[in-house]
Design an enzyme around this catalytic site. Structure first.
Site, short mmCIF file in Angstrom:
data_model
loop_
_atom_site.label_atom_id
_atom_site.label_comp_id
_atom_site.label_asym_id
_atom_site.label_seq_id
_atom_site.Cartn_x
_atom_site.Cartn_y
_atom_site.Cartn_z
N ILE A 168 0.85 -1.21 0.00
CA ILE A 168 0.00 0.00 0.00
C ILE A 168 0.88 1.25 0.00
CG2 ILE A 168 -1.79 1.27 1.26
CD1 ILE A 168 -2.71 -1.54 2.35
N ARG A 188 10.94 -1.00 7.82
CA ARG A 188 11.78 -1.94 8.57
C ARG A 188 12.98 -2.35 7.74
NH1 ARG A 188 8.77 -7.24 10.15
NH2 ARG A 188 8.17 -6.70 8.05
N ARG A 249 -3.13 1.82 11.54
CA ARG A 249 -3.92 1.25 12.63
C ARG A 249 -3.92 2.26 13.78
NH1 ARG A 249 -6.01 -1.88 9.95
NH2 ARG A 249 -6.22 -4.13 10.13
N GLU A 278 -10.76 2.64 18.60
CA GLU A 278 -11.90 2.85 17.72
C GLU A 278 -12.98 1.78 17.96
OE1 GLU A 278 -9.57 2.57 14.01
OE2 GLU A 278 -10.79 0.83 13.48
N HIS A 296 -12.48 4.35 9.43
CA HIS A 296 -11.74 3.15 9.02
C HIS A 296 -12.33 2.58 7.71
CE1 HIS A 296 -9.20 -0.45 10.69
NE2 HIS A 296 -9.13 -0.37 9.37
C1 DGY Z 1 -7.37 -4.05 6.63
O1 DGY Z 1 -7.67 -4.83 5.73
O2 DGY Z 1 -6.39 -4.24 7.37
C2 DGY Z 1 -8.26 -2.88 6.83
O3 DGY Z 1 -7.69 -1.93 7.67
C3 DGY Z 1 -9.57 -3.34 7.40
O4 DGY Z 1 -9.35 -3.81 8.70
#
Ligand code: DGY
Length: 337
Positions: A168, A188, A249, A278, A296
């Site tokens: 991502i 990392r 997260r 959350e 989210h």
């Molecule tokens: C993921 O796929 O990790 C998204 O954040 C949904 O939890």
């Protein structure tokens, strides 16, 4: 829990679907399994989850269901828990290994959708889009003005610093190149020269990234080591004109420290899709105007959510058929079986 059971298929392996999924996916599962499903979509208590896992061979869960030793305590027949999520910090992998339970997730199918959203949140944050909308809705827009309109920060010709350069992160970097941005990253491990070239990104130390980036985007997985990767000390290194975007997260950012920094103008703005604790949001964050908040939803397009469910089902079916699931996390459990 409001469960529905297809009792006509009692001879089939039993599975749990811990949260609401698309009806077509449920029908697909019911052809093979006796399905206990929680289509009410209400989060189960830890006790209810433990009980629900006690007599099933497989489970489809989301990142909201914690799968640890306690959840697995009564799960004598459980072979696989398939997360409908790429992140799997809800899994206690050592506990799943000890119980001989395969853990799977949903990588790849959400990469582009999530990278699109990361970029959208970055743009909304830098250009104050939600703040501007609130301003218009509140009837505060009385004239076009050079200086008395919400003035934002540019993306083009700026430097984006990406912390967490997996699939991502690299997707966001590629989008940033299209905006003429300079891309620096911290991860990392450093990417191969070929991957760095493909996304035009240069590896830097975390401190250097925080000092030099105009926009910091967080895309790293949550682990105990990554807890509060961004706190007061890290924010203090950032430019006062910088933005911070978290699509990783909750817990990666110290939300209390961030709220204080936003209120004191230590950075320009923040865009958050994830939060500590959350769906609760830190009350001090809610008081900030220089923030864009989202529930989210980075992977939330219908096409991608369907692909995530399909991949989770594929993982579950493979495991229950004695095959290696395509996105198995704890391969050691499969090799021991
Ligand atoms: C993921 O796929 O990790 C998204 O954040 C949904 O939890």
């Amino acid at each position: 829990m409001n469960t529905q059971t297809n009792t006509s298929l009692a001879h089939k392996p039993k599975i749990l679907v811990a949260r609401a999924i698309f009806p077509e996916a449920l029908v697909k599962l019911e052809a093979f399994y006796e399905v206990h499903s929680n289509q009410s979509d209400q989060l189960m208590s830890a006790e209810a989850l433990q009980k629900a896992l006690s007599d099933v061979q497989g489970a489809l869960v989301t990142g909201s269901e914690r799968i640890d030793a306690s959840a697995l305590a009564l799960a004598k027949d459980l072979k696989v828990v398939a997360n409908i999520s790429v992140g799997y910090n809800n899994f206690d992998i050592p506990a799943m290994n000890a119980a001989g339970v395969m853990a799977t997730n949903t990588p790849d199918v959400l990469t582009d959708t999530t990278a699109d959203f990361g970029f959208a949140l970055l743009m909304a944050t830098a250009r104050r889009i939600t703040e501007s909308e609130h301003w218009v809705r509140a009837g505060k827009w009385d004239q076009w003005s050079i200086v008395n309109n919400p003035l934002g920060m540019d993306l083009h010709n700026s430097t984006v610093g990406i912390i967490g350069m997996g699939r991502i992160g690299q997707g966001i970097a590629k989008r940033a190149l299209g905006f003429g941005m300079k891309v620096i990253y911290h991860n990392r491990s450093q990417l191969s020269a070929e991957d760095e070239k493909a996304c035009g990104a240069s590896y830097v130390a975390k401190e250097s990234l925080l000092q030099n980036a105009d926009h910091v985007v967080l895309v790293l997985p949550y682990t105990a080591q990554n807890h509060h990767t961004i706190g007061a000390a890290e924010i203090a290194l950032m430019k006062p004109t910088a933005t911070l975007v978290n699509i990783a997260r909750g817990g990666i950012v110290d939300d209390s420290a961030l709220a204080q920094a936003l209120q004191a103008g230590k950075i320009f703005a923040a865009g958050l899709d994830v939060f500590e604790g959350e769906p609760q949001v830190h009350p001090e964050l809610l008081k900030c105007s220089n923030i864009v908040l989202a529930p989210h939803i980075a992977s939330a397009t219908e096409k991608t959510r369907r692909a995530m469910v399909d991949l989770a089902i594929e993982n579950l079916q493979a495991a229950l058929d004695g095959k290696e699931p395509p996105s198995l996390i704890n391969t050691e459990v499969f090799s021991k079986a």
